[in-house]
Design an enzyme around this catalytic site. Structure first.
Site, PDB file in Angstrom:
ATOM      1  N   ASP A  57       0.836  -1.197   0.000  1.00 12.67           N
ATOM      2  CA  ASP A  57       0.000   0.000   0.000  1.00 12.67           C
ATOM      3  C   ASP A  57       0.877   1.255   0.000  1.00 12.67           C
ATOM      4  OD1 ASP A  57      -2.657   1.387   0.439  1.00 12.67           O
ATOM      5  OD2 ASP A  57      -1.629   1.967   2.299  1.00 12.67           O
ATOM      6  N   GLU A 132      -1.694  -5.010  -4.102  1.00 13.38           N
ATOM      7  CA  GLU A 132      -0.756  -4.266  -3.262  1.00 13.38           C
ATOM      8  C   GLU A 132       0.293  -5.211  -2.673  1.00 13.38           C
ATOM      9  OE1 GLU A 132      -3.784  -0.682  -1.873  1.00 13.38           O
ATOM     10  OE2 GLU A 132      -3.461  -2.392  -0.528  1.00 13.38           O
TER      11      GLU A 132
END
Length: 164
Positions: A57, A132
């Site tokens: 992320d 991610e």
């Protein structure tokens, strides 16, 4: 001896946007975790994508922020809006599907995410979270330039115009 899942992950990684062949065992372990939902890990043990997602992320946000800073003349507020749009789960999921990256088929999921025909039921947030985690595995195994390439190709490229 490799499991069927490990072999399927190697096959997944051999295709665009990755094109990875001869993935070292340590990297393969990361990519396998990146494609393992916590529902599977809870039922069967092992590592899920959650820890990698945490890193991925941040890596994704960095690459998007770097791109908007370098490639546009947007002011701070507009830069924030651009970043938020690009990294939102629904947008990531949309871009993954538009690219044709079959994360859904590559993932290991628990029984609650399996259809009667055996196919995976992957929600957009699961797809985005796994992406991610994959970006974190790319970063740890191949470096930031490789993350930039993949983000540029899959998540930042302009979508083709559809019929009006």
């Amino acid at each position: 001896m490799e499991s069927d899942f490990e072999k399927s992950v190697r096959l997944f990684l051999a295709h665009p946007p990755f094109g990875y062949r001869n993935v070292p065992a340590e990297a393969l372990e990361l990519f396998c975790a990146a494609l393992t939902h916590d529902s599977y890990a809870n039922e069967h043990g092992g590592e899920s994508y959650e820890r990698l997602e945490f890193l991925g992320d941040t890596v994704l946000e960095f690459v998007v922020c770097e791109s908007v800073f370098r490639d546009t003349d947007l002011r701070e507020g507009a830069m924030t809006d651009f970043k938020q749009d690009k990294v939102a789960n629904h947008r990531l999921s949309e871009r993954i599907l538009a690219y044709g990256l079959d994360i859904d088929g590559a993932m290991r999921v628990g029984g609650g995410h399996r259809a009667p025909d055996g196919t995976n039921i992957v929600e957009e947030n699961m797809r985005a979270d796994s992406m991610e985690a994959i970006l974190a595995a790319v970063y740890l195994s191949y470096g930031m330039d490789e993350v930039r390439r993949i983000v540029g190709e899959v998540l930042m490229a302009e979508l083709p115009e559809g019929p009006e």
